[in-house]
Design an enzyme around this catalytic site. Structure first.
Site, mmCIF file in Angstrom:
data_model
loop_
_atom_site.group_PDB
_atom_site.id
_atom_site.type_symbol
_atom_site.label_atom_id
_atom_site.label_comp_id
_atom_site.label_asym_id
_atom_site.label_seq_id
_atom_site.Cartn_x
_atom_site.Cartn_y
_atom_site.Cartn_z
ATOM 1 N N LYS A 146 23.741 -16.805 -17.158
ATOM 2 C CA LYS A 146 23.359 -15.396 -17.017
ATOM 3 C C LYS A 146 21.946 -15.329 -16.470
ATOM 4 O O LYS A 146 21.049 -16.047 -16.932
ATOM 5 C CB LYS A 146 23.410 -14.704 -18.381
ATOM 6 C CG LYS A 146 22.699 -13.369 -18.459
ATOM 7 C CD LYS A 146 22.281 -13.053 -19.883
ATOM 8 C CE LYS A 146 21.243 -13.988 -20.434
ATOM 9 N NZ LYS A 146 19.850 -13.701 -20.041
ATOM 10 N N ASP A 153 23.129 -11.639 -26.338
ATOM 11 C CA ASP A 153 23.621 -11.884 -24.982
ATOM 12 C C ASP A 153 25.112 -12.198 -24.935
ATOM 13 O O ASP A 153 25.667 -12.357 -23.843
ATOM 14 C CB ASP A 153 22.858 -13.048 -24.331
ATOM 15 C CG ASP A 153 21.515 -12.611 -23.752
ATOM 16 O OD1 ASP A 153 21.352 -11.406 -23.484
ATOM 17 O OD2 ASP A 153 20.644 -13.483 -23.572
#
Length: 294
Positions: free
Chosen positions: A11, A138
């Site tokens: 990410k 996350d």
């Protein structure tokens, strides 16, 4: 059950604005998130009990199995789904840890996708989403693993359509703890960094079909609010940014997440490849990846 596999893609926070700190201590964020074409690989095979084996070049950095987010996510889902079919996970670890690219979160999200497939659960099952949020901030964005605007503490996701962006990711192989970076940011509980007018003026991101150049122009007007405090903790982040900025063709250079991984977006893949080769030659101890963000 044949062994199932899922990728835990890196990410990348193209922007990261800290809106403020809630009274409960959590930080409200606004971030444009993309995903890279480098990933850990997680597989799930039949087994009598929940187990996790780590392999790959960065396996030793994963620490104790019981502390791994794959393990945590699987246990939390097992608490919520009766007779959940578990098994033996094998994690091929190639992404650096504590690096600002959500490696552990991506692994946990991959575990949830694998368990959903093995147990016939829909990917939008509320129990799956609840476990993602409980596992880590996350994990929800990594569960979807697609470009979006992420707000709140990571639970609100607005999908975006990004062009494929040639990029270079660089990590100096020095871990940075997220909690230390937020501590260095120094917000008190209930303190806001932005006012209502700032929220109203939030950027309208380019529409589907926009070019990399259009996106870079918009992204350049934003920043990563954690870059300065992270660099105070680990000054090597400044060295990484300087190395990326010194390459030919880098359109935008910034830190991702809470660091220490930094990225550069390039006009084309050839420039990105040459930049990665130059940095790897000059800093052989650093982790370097040239590829695409999308």
């Amino acid at each position: 059950m044949l062994a199932l596999t899922e990728d835990g893609r890196a990410k990348v926070n193209l922007t990261l604005r800290v809106v403020g700190r809630r009274v409960d201590g959590y930080h409200d964020l606004e971030s444009v998130v993309a995903f890279a074409d480098c990933a850990d690989r997680l597989s799930l095979a039949d087994g009598p009990e929940l187990r996790l084996t780590t392999t790959g070049p960065l396996a030793e950095a994963c620490g104790e199995t019981v502390d791994n987010l794959v393990f945590k996510a699987a246990q939390l889902l097992g608490d919520r789904v009766a007779d959940l079919r578990l098994g033996e996970f094998t994690l091929d670890k190639v992404l650096p840890v504590a690096a600002g690219i959500g490696g552990g979160s991506a692994d946990a999200a991959a575990a949830l996708r694998l368990l959903a497939r093995a147990n016939g659960l829909a990917i939008d099952d509320t129990r799956l989403l609840e476990v993602a949020q409980l596992t880590g901030a996350d994990v929800p964005v990594c569960l979807a693993s697609r470009a979006c605007v992420m707000t709140g503490v990571g639970e609100t996701l607005l999908p975006l359509t990004l062009p494929k962006m040639p990029c270079v990711l660089v990590n100096p192989r020095i871990p940075v703890a997220t909690k230390d970076v937020f501590r260095a940011l120094g917000l008190r509980n209930g303190e806001l960094l932005v006012g209502a007018s700032d929220v109203i003026r939030a950027p309208a991101w380019p529409e589907a079909g926009s070019s990399v150049e259009d996106w870079v122009e918009m992204l350049a007007a934003s920043s990563n609010d954690l870059e300065a405090p992270a660099t105070r903790i680990q000054p090597v982040i400044g060295d990484v940014i300087s190395a990326l900025s010194a390459t030919n063709g880098a359109w935008l250079v910034r830190m991702s997440g809470s660091g220490a991984t930094c990225f550069a977006i390039f006009e084309n893949t050839a420039d990105a490849q040459r930049a990665a080769q130059k940095i790897q030659l000059n800093h052989p101890q650093w982790w370097v990846h040239a590829g695409l963000l999308s």
